[in-house]
Enzyme design. Structure first.
Site, PDB file in Angstrom:
ATOM      1  N   THR A 119     -26.347   8.278 -12.480  1.00 31.37           N
ATOM      2  CA  THR A 119     -25.060   8.273 -13.165  1.00 31.37           C
ATOM      3  C   THR A 119     -24.132   7.226 -12.560  1.00 31.37           C
ATOM      4  O   THR A 119     -22.923   7.278 -12.757  1.00 31.37           O
ATOM      5  CB  THR A 119     -24.372   9.652 -13.040  1.00 31.37           C
ATOM      6  N   SER A 125     -28.782   6.082  -2.601  1.00 30.78           N
ATOM      7  CA  SER A 125     -28.364   5.632  -1.266  1.00 30.78           C
ATOM      8  C   SER A 125     -27.750   6.756  -0.442  1.00 30.78           C
ATOM      9  O   SER A 125     -27.740   6.682   0.790  1.00 30.78           O
ATOM     10  CB  SER A 125     -27.414   4.444  -1.346  1.00 30.78           C
ATOM     11  N   ASP A 169     -21.779   0.494  -2.397  1.00 30.02           N
ATOM     12  CA  ASP A 169     -22.082   1.929  -2.367  1.00 30.02           C
ATOM     13  C   ASP A 169     -22.350   2.370  -0.932  1.00 30.02           C
ATOM     14  O   ASP A 169     -21.849   3.372  -0.449  1.00 30.02           O
ATOM     15  CB  ASP A 169     -23.352   2.233  -3.184  1.00 30.02           C
TER      16      ASP A 169
HETATM   17  N1  LIG Z   1     -31.200  13.284  -7.189  1.00 31.07           N
HETATM   18  C1  LIG Z   1     -32.279  12.634  -6.744  1.00 31.07           C
HETATM   19  N2  LIG Z   1     -33.302  13.304  -6.195  1.00 31.07           N
HETATM   20  C2  LIG Z   1     -34.375  12.651  -5.742  1.00 31.07           C
HETATM   21  N3  LIG Z   1     -34.525  11.317  -5.780  1.00 31.07           N
HETATM   22  C3  LIG Z   1     -33.541  10.618  -6.317  1.00 31.07           C
HETATM   23  C4  LIG Z   1     -32.355  11.222  -6.824  1.00 31.07           C
HETATM   24  N4  LIG Z   1     -31.558  10.254  -7.290  1.00 31.07           N
HETATM   25  C5  LIG Z   1     -32.204   9.103  -7.102  1.00 31.07           C
HETATM   26  N5  LIG Z   1     -33.400   9.316  -6.528  1.00 31.07           N
HETATM   27  C6  LIG Z   1     -34.372   8.274  -6.152  1.00 31.07           C
HETATM   28  O1  LIG Z   1     -33.694   7.018  -6.164  1.00 31.07           O
HETATM   29  C7  LIG Z   1     -34.292   6.118  -7.100  1.00 31.07           C
HETATM   30  C8  LIG Z   1     -33.232   5.218  -7.727  1.00 31.07           C
HETATM   31  O2  LIG Z   1     -32.199   5.965  -8.318  1.00 31.07           O
HETATM   32  P1  LIG Z   1     -30.969   5.228  -8.990  1.00 31.07           P
HETATM   33  O3  LIG Z   1     -31.356   4.793 -10.334  1.00 31.07           O
HETATM   34  O4  LIG Z   1     -30.448   4.190  -8.036  1.00 31.07           O
HETATM   35  O5  LIG Z   1     -29.934   6.403  -9.105  1.00 31.07           O
HETATM   36  P2  LIG Z   1     -28.453   6.420  -8.572  1.00 31.07           P
HETATM   37  O6  LIG Z   1     -27.698   5.452  -9.420  1.00 31.07           O
HETATM   38  O7  LIG Z   1     -28.015   7.829  -8.722  1.00 31.07           O
HETATM   39  O8  LIG Z   1     -28.513   5.978  -7.153  1.00 31.07           O
HETATM   40  C9  LIG Z   1     -35.037   7.037  -8.042  1.00 31.07           C
HETATM   41  O9  LIG Z   1     -36.075   6.360  -8.665  1.00 31.07           O
HETATM   42  C10 LIG Z   1     -35.530   8.111  -7.103  1.00 31.07           C
HETATM   43  O10 LIG Z   1     -36.663   7.665  -6.344  1.00 31.07           O
HETATM   44  O1  LIG Z   2     -22.553  -2.188 -11.421  1.00 37.28           O
HETATM   45  C1  LIG Z   2     -21.936  -1.609 -10.494  1.00 37.28           C
HETATM   46  O2  LIG Z   2     -20.723  -1.383 -10.570  1.00 37.28           O
HETATM   47  C2  LIG Z   2     -22.721  -1.163  -9.272  1.00 37.28           C
HETATM   48  O3  LIG Z   2     -24.079  -0.920  -9.650  1.00 37.28           O
HETATM   49  C3  LIG Z   2     -24.953  -0.419  -8.648  1.00 37.28           C
HETATM   50  O4  LIG Z   2     -24.625   0.941  -8.343  1.00 37.28           O
HETATM   51  P1  LIG Z   2     -25.280   2.208  -9.158  1.00 37.28           P
HETATM   52  O5  LIG Z   2     -24.805   3.444  -8.453  1.00 37.28           O
HETATM   53  O6  LIG Z   2     -26.776   2.093  -9.063  1.00 37.28           O
HETATM   54  O7  LIG Z   2     -24.799   2.142 -10.550  1.00 37.28           O
HETATM   55  C4  LIG Z   2     -24.886  -1.313  -7.428  1.00 37.28           C
HETATM   56  O8  LIG Z   2     -25.610  -0.745  -6.350  1.00 37.28           O
HETATM   57  C5  LIG Z   2     -23.466  -1.623  -6.980  1.00 37.28           C
HETATM   58  O9  LIG Z   2     -23.466  -2.550  -5.910  1.00 37.28           O
HETATM   59  C6  LIG Z   2     -22.659  -2.194  -8.143  1.00 37.28           C
HETATM   60  O10 LIG Z   2     -21.328  -2.473  -7.787  1.00 37.28           O
HETATM   61 MG   LIG Z   3     -28.827   3.995  -6.725  1.00 30.28          MG
END
Ligand SMILES: Nc1ncnc2c1ncn2[C@@H]1O[C@H](COP(=O)(O)OP(=O)(O)O)[C@@H](O)[C@H]1O
Ligand SMILES: O=C(O)[C@H]1O[C@H](OP(=O)(O)O)[C@H](O)[C@@H](O)[C@@H]1O
Ligand SMILES: [Mg+2]
Length: 355
Positions: A119, A125, A169
């Site tokens: 989201t 991270s 982040d």
């Molecule tokens: N709630 C979660 N539980 C377990 N793994 C997660 C979760 N959120 C993200 N991940 C892991 O992080 C990877 C990248 O997620 P990402 O698209 O960056 O989501 P976000 O934007 O919430 O960080 C996923 O493919 C998965 O491996």
């Molecule tokens: O596009 C953005 O604002 C951010 O996108 C990524 O964060 P995410 O939580 O995966 O949407 C990215 O890691 C950030 O550095 C950007 O600012």
């Molecule tokens: Mg992420």
């Protein structure tokens, strides 16, 4: 936190408040750590080194093919195990390269999270950041790994997995509280990281978090803009510079408590993102979340790359009520954003000031 049973650390979700996504392009951002949602990682000493799968996010047993497909559609193929493994590798490499000695004991890592997935709230991270804190304490090397370097290690662990992301982040998650960040090329070349300045979070007006339960793919939306930026596209470069300026102006607006300026900057931030990325890349539901807020006169923009929106109601409680009703009607979740206080220790703060 450390007790007889091991070490446990939390890391919170984050809101990119102003200037994102210019962090990925040598720009500036203001972000804060969001207490509403968090990930926690536990480290317990053990005979072998074990990465414990999460009971739902990594579970590979389903009661039907329907349930399997549903899980993949909503959450993707991966859970957090790969994040923990990648961090161990990056941490080990960093310590080796910097002659930081690691004692020989083993541990078991396990994690949990309530951060809504994909989201734009930085759920991935948060898991990595909490795990890094556990490793720093387990090996007792916190004083040897500078605070400013830690966001890079978290980012490197995700890059190792091909996850596209930027530093803001991870900075918000390592520092906690509200942070102004300057990623200008000169700093990145000289230090390998940016200039991070904690700000007083009481300067923030009440902010609201709006998000959709249906996740977006936070990695793909960056793709064409990044390529165009790398190719020297004038429009993208100049627009991204304007996005970076929003954080600079936003810092002054917050310090002066000039909230009408703050409203204009939040809106401008999203409008610039929209002209660069285009509506298809941003997704109609994400755009609708921004517009639901704007229809009641609130300022609104993405918290990250999509999936959640941060909104500010300059007209106060009556407008907040209108916003809550509009979100409910549109099927979006809304809650007041709570800033997590800074979690830097005295020794962490010392290592920053001695930079
Ligand atoms: N709630 C979660 N539980 C377990 N793994 C997660 C979760 N959120 C993200 N991940 C892991 O992080 C990877 C990248 O997620 P990402 O698209 O960056 O989501 P976000 O934007 O919430 O960080 C996923 O493919 C998965 O491996
Ligand atoms: O596009 C953005 O604002 C951010 O996108 C990524 O964060 P995410 O939580 O995966 O949407 C990215 O890691 C950030 O550095 C950007 O600012
Ligand atoms: Mg992420």
């Amino acid at each position: 936190m450390e007790d007889g049973n091991g070490i446990e650390h939390k890391a919170y979700a984050r809101i990119g408040l102003l200037g994102n996504p210019s962090d990925v392009y040598f720009g500036r951002t203001i972000s804060f750590s969001l207490a509403n949602f968090w990930a926690s990682v536990k480290l317990e000493p053990s005979e072998d080194l074990i990465i414990h799968p999460h009971r739902t996010h990594d579970f590979l047993r389903f009661n039907s093919i329907h349930q399997l497909v549903n899980r993949l559609q909503n959450e993707g193929y991966y859970g957090g195990v790969r994040l923990l493994m990648a961090l161990c590798k990056i941490f080990y490499r960093y310590c080796k390269d910097n002659e930081i000695e690691l004692h020989g004991g083993n541990f078991t890592l396990s994690y949990d999270t309530n951060i809504p997935r994909q989201t734009g709230l930085s759920g991935s991270s948060a898991i990595v950041c909490a795990a890094l804190s556990c490793l720093l304490d387990f090996y007792k090397v916190r004083h040897l790994v500078k605070v400013d370097v830690r966001p890079n290690l978290i980012l490197d662990a995700e890059k190792e997995l091909g996850i596209v992301a930027g530093l803001q982040d991870r900075v918000a998650q390592v520092y906690g509280g509200l942070v102004y960040m300057d990623f200008r090329k000169e700093y990145m070349d000289k230090w390998g990281y940016g200039m991070y300045v904690p700000m007083d979070s009481s300067l923030l007006p009440p902010l609201f978090l709006i998000y959709a339960e249906n996740p977006s793919d936070s990695g793909k939306v960056h793709s064409t803009v990044r390529k165009r930026w790398l190719d020297g596209d004038e429009f993208i470069i100049s627009t991204m510079n304007k996005v970076a300026d929003i954080a600079l102006e936003g810092r002054d607006a917050l310090l002066e408590k000039n909230y009408s300026k703050f409203v204009a900057l939040m809106n401008q931030n999203f409008d610039l993102r929209r002209v660069m990325f285009g509506d298809d890349a941003l997704g109609s539901m994400n755009i609708e979340m921004v517009e639901v807020a704007r229809r009641v006169g609130a300022a609104s923009k993405f918290t990250g790359s999509g999936g959640a929106v941060v909104a500010f109601c300059p007209d106060g409680p009556s407008q907040v009520k209108l916003l809550e009703d509009a979100c409910k009607k549109a099927g979006f979740a809304i809650q007041k954003a709570i800033v997590a206080p800074t979690f830097l220790s005295d020794s962490d703060l010392q290592s920053i000031s001695s930079k």
